[in-house]
Scaffold this motif. Structure first.
Motif, short mmCIF file in Angstrom:
data_model
loop_
_atom_site.label_atom_id
_atom_site.label_comp_id
_atom_site.label_asym_id
_atom_site.label_seq_id
_atom_site.Cartn_x
_atom_site.Cartn_y
_atom_site.Cartn_z
N ARG A 1 22.34 45.67 12.29
CA ARG A 1 23.41 46.33 11.36
C ARG A 1 24.49 46.80 12.25
O ARG A 1 25.52 47.02 11.78
CB ARG A 1 22.66 47.47 10.72
CG ARG A 1 21.81 46.90 9.64
CD ARG A 1 21.41 47.92 8.65
NE ARG A 1 22.49 48.38 7.87
CZ ARG A 1 22.88 49.61 7.97
NH1 ARG A 1 22.64 50.36 8.67
NH2 ARG A 1 24.27 50.07 7.20
N ALA A 2 23.99 47.17 13.52
CA ALA A 2 25.17 47.62 14.57
C ALA A 2 26.11 46.52 14.77
O ALA A 2 27.36 46.74 15.16
CB ALA A 2 24.39 47.99 15.64
N ARG A 3 25.73 45.07 14.74
CA ARG A 3 26.49 44.12 14.96
C ARG A 3 27.37 43.77 13.87
O ARG A 3 28.20 42.57 13.77
CB ARG A 3 25.55 42.79 15.47
CG ARG A 3 24.88 43.06 17.00
CD ARG A 3 24.19 42.11 17.28
NE ARG A 3 24.94 40.77 17.42
CZ ARG A 3 24.55 39.72 17.83
NH1 ARG A 3 23.11 39.58 17.94
NH2 ARG A 3 25.40 38.76 18.29
N GLY A 4 27.36 44.44 12.44
CA GLY A 4 27.96 44.39 11.43
C GLY A 4 27.38 43.73 10.10
O GLY A 4 27.89 43.94 8.85
N CYS A 5 26.07 43.53 10.23
CA CYS A 5 25.51 42.92 8.77
C CYS A 5 25.23 44.37 8.17
O CYS A 5 24.62 45.32 8.43
CB CYS A 5 24.01 42.38 9.39
SG CYS A 5 24.05 41.02 10.34
N ALA B 1 25.89 30.91 18.65
CA ALA B 1 26.68 30.38 17.68
C ALA B 1 26.91 31.31 16.30
O ALA B 1 27.97 31.14 15.82
CB ALA B 1 26.20 29.18 17.11
N LEU B 2 25.96 31.98 16.01
CA LEU B 2 26.12 32.77 15.14
C LEU B 2 26.81 34.20 15.06
O LEU B 2 27.08 34.70 14.17
CB LEU B 2 24.61 33.30 14.38
CG LEU B 2 23.79 32.14 13.90
CD1 LEU B 2 22.38 32.54 13.28
CD2 LEU B 2 24.58 31.43 12.66
N ALA B 3 27.35 34.51 16.25
CA ALA B 3 27.80 35.60 16.78
C ALA B 3 28.94 36.07 15.81
O ALA B 3 28.97 37.28 15.59
CB ALA B 3 27.90 35.85 18.21
N PRO B 4 29.74 35.07 15.80
CA PRO B 4 31.36 35.46 14.94
C PRO B 4 30.87 35.52 13.57
O PRO B 4 31.78 36.35 12.54
CB PRO B 4 31.90 34.11 15.34
CG PRO B 4 31.07 32.83 15.47
CD PRO B 4 30.08 33.68 16.41
N LEU B 5 29.62 35.12 13.05
CA LEU B 5 29.55 35.61 11.49
C LEU B 5 28.81 36.78 11.15
O LEU B 5 29.05 37.15 10.17
CB LEU B 5 28.65 34.19 11.01
CG LEU B 5 29.36 32.91 10.84
CD1 LEU B 5 28.32 31.79 10.84
CD2 LEU B 5 30.44 32.83 10.09
N LEU B 6 27.98 37.31 12.18
CA LEU B 6 27.39 38.40 11.74
C LEU B 6 28.19 39.64 11.50
O LEU B 6 27.62 40.41 10.35
CB LEU B 6 26.69 38.76 13.13
CG LEU B 6 25.33 37.88 13.36
CD1 LEU B 6 24.79 38.45 14.71
CD2 LEU B 6 24.33 37.49 12.33
N PRO B 7 29.31 39.85 11.94
CA PRO B 7 30.13 41.09 11.43
C PRO B 7 30.62 40.85 10.03
O PRO B 7 31.20 41.89 9.37
CB PRO B 7 31.06 41.12 12.35
CG PRO B 7 30.77 40.53 13.60
CD PRO B 7 30.05 39.24 13.00
#
Length: 282
Positions: free
Chosen positions: A190-194, A155-161
């Motif tokens: 961080r590679a996922r956008g954080c 569920a958190l996937a779209p928020l991480l970037p």
């Protein structure tokens, strides 16, 4: 360190287009943090903790409820997500009038809410590219009670970037990254956008709590004396404090250190309301 009743007089589709730009913040107005989190009836975590911690930094919390819960200071018994259209409506009404200086996200309650919040942040960033977003990726309570109706990691996937600062504890960092070592966990996240990852060590062993920051150009560790007992809402306190400081344009390294110090003092001065986890004095 670790259903909702319909609002009278609120009409129109949620999430349509970008929120209208509010007027610029006046010098006498407090910086506002848009807080998106669940309600904890015990008053120890969630919206209650966020509101107090943001205020403790001299900012103001705009509280949008993502989920209702049945919980005490130890256990979560039920989570009822708020409908995603209502979550968006709450946030858009605020953003249309009030300058948002930072965003803090706790539990989303559902994958639909996480997706809706990702869209909201994208629209806010269209008019304010540097808007700080702090995400406390709460996957479960301290006892392992789930806090999302769906798979919380997915569920958190779209928020991480979209995240400026991610504040997972050790188990959360492991679940989100699939890695065991903190440096590897941060590298994946961080590679996922954080942009910045602050992995907290409250769930580890030892006399000290080691918190590790991994950023674009800098890494740093902080060591804090491990306090006895358990605490309800420590992660909320830390993440909301960071958001409150970033809302006031405090530099990242300073904000991370000051927020940890505030959280440590809040835990040190914590108080009981029943057997079990203590409530941080924010």
């Amino acid at each position: 360190m670790d259903g909702l009743a319909g609002a009278t007089g609120v009409h129109g589709p949620a999430g349509a287009g970008s929120p209208a730009a509010p007027p610029a913040r006046r010098p006498d107005e407090r910086a506002c943090v848009l807080v998106l989190a669940g309600v904890d009836p015990s008053g120890g975590a969630g919206i209650a903790a966020d509101l107090q911690a943001v205020a403790g930094q001299g900012a103001h919390a705009l509280t949008v409820v993502t989920a209702l819960t049945a919980q005490d200071n130890d256990r979560v018994y039920h989570v009822q997500p708020v409908d995603s259209a209502m979550v968006l409506r709450q946030a858009e009404v605020l953003a249309a009038k009030i300058a948002i200086a930072a965003v803090k996200i706790g539990i989303t309650g559902s994958a639909a809410n996480a997706q809706a919040l990702a869209g909201l942040i994208t629209r806010l960033r269209a008019r304010q590219p540097d808007l700080p977003v702090v995400l406390d990726p709460v996957l479960a309570s301290g006892h392992g009670d789930l806090l999302s109706r769906d798979d919380a990691v997915l569920a958190l996937a779209p928020l991480l970037p979209l995240v400026t600062v991610l504040t997972p504890n050790g188990p959360e960092a492991r679940a989100l990254s699939g890695e065991d070592a903190p440096a590897a966990q941060a590298r994946v996240l961080r590679a996922r956008g954080c942009q910045h990852v602050l992995i907290t060590g409250g769930h580890d062993d030892g006399e000290q709590v080691v918190n590790r920051w991994y950023g674009p150009e800098r890494e740093q560790q902080w060591r804090w004396p491990r306090l006895p007992g358990g605490f309800h809402g420590s992660g909320c306190t830390l993440a909301a404090s960071i958001a409150g400081l970033l809302a006031q344009q405090v530099p990242m390294a300073v904000a991370l250190e000051r927020a940890q110090l505030y959280c440590h003092h809040a835990l040190e001065a914590s108080y009981p309301i029943a057997d079990g986890q203590r409530i941080p004095l924010r």
